[in-house]
Design a protein around this motif. Structure first.
Motif, PDB file in Angstrom:
ATOM      1  N   ALA A   1      -8.172  -2.372  -0.979  1.00 57.71           N
ATOM      2  CA  ALA A   1      -7.241  -2.273   0.141  1.00 57.71           C
ATOM      3  C   ALA A   1      -7.414  -3.518   0.996  1.00 57.71           C
ATOM      4  O   ALA A   1      -8.539  -3.903   1.319  1.00 57.71           O
TER       5      ALA A   1
ATOM      6  N   LEU B   1      -2.485  -3.369  -1.655  1.00 55.41           N
ATOM      7  CA  LEU B   1      -3.529  -3.012  -2.599  1.00 55.41           C
ATOM      8  C   LEU B   1      -3.631  -4.166  -3.596  1.00 55.41           C
ATOM      9  O   LEU B   1      -2.628  -4.576  -4.185  1.00 55.41           O
TER      10      LEU B   1
ATOM     11  N   ASN C   1       0.831  -1.204   0.000  1.00 54.55           N
ATOM     12  CA  ASN C   1       0.000   0.000   0.000  1.00 54.55           C
ATOM     13  C   ASN C   1       0.870   1.260   0.000  1.00 54.55           C
ATOM     14  O   ASN C   1       1.750   1.405   0.830  1.00 54.55           O
TER      15      ASN C   1
END
Length: 196
Positions: free
Chosen positions: A148, A113, A61
């Motif tokens: 996410a 992600l 992420n």
């Protein structure tokens, strides 16, 4: 960027910047895979998705403050669940959904992600089924969703998404329902709900 009701990952940078960072990450890790001796056919770091036209990139992420938009359902928070008929876009059929309202339950920080890609051919097939004009884009793959997550692997899509996907004319991908995958989805989602 294009959903009317969006209970998913909040991308807090421009589409162009986001796409650029994903492309850069892919290029770097693709080159590392080649140097490590991975075969061209492996398509590393791409991971196969639920159909031949679907691939995933699981990347660390890089979005500041990005939260996982899913929470466990517990005896302490189940009274906060809401239900209603929701469509993700103006052209999809609304379906019965359940969710936690934003801010009613804590959300975990995202570690990864899940960048979900569809082949350009599939994107155009779905656009045609929904009466949208072709995009006429040169890329072989396009980002259709960003999830996410805490984990660096695919999590089951919601049961209603599996059902919707079987109906290409109503916003799905045209993939038939697999009872086995549907049961895996039910087992995962019966104790979780999205946050939006």
């Amino acid at each position: 960027y294009q959903r009317r009701v969006h209970g998913g990952t909040k991308v807090n940078i421009s589409k162009e910047e986001f796409t650029g960072r994903v492309v850069d990450w892919y290029a770097l890790h693709r080159e590392k895979a080649k140097k490590a001796g991975a075969l061209e056919e492996d398509q590393q770091p791409l991971v196969d998705g639920y159909a031949p036209f679907c691939k995933h990139l699981f990347i660390p992420n890089f979005l500041e403050g990005c939260k996982v938009p899913v929470a466990d359902i517990t005896p302490e928070n189940e009274h906060l669940l809401r239900t209603g008929y929701i469509s993700r876009t103006d052209t999809e059929l609304p379906v019965l959904s359940r969710w936690f309202p934003q801010g009613s339950v804590p959300a975990q920080d995202a570690n990864y992600l899940d960048i979900i890609l569809y082949s350009n051919e599939q994107i155009e097939k779905e656009r045609k089924a929904m009466g949208s004009p072709p995009l006429e884009r040169p890329e072989a793959w396009g980002i259709i969703s960003v999830k996410a997550q805490v984990e660096p692997h695919e999590t089951p899509m919601q049961p209603i998404t599996i059902m919707r996907n079987s109906l290409i004319e109503e916003g799905g991908s045209g993939v038939s329902i697999s009872r086995e995958k549907y049961q895996i989805s039910l087992d995962y989602w019966k104790t979780r709900a999205p946050i939006f």
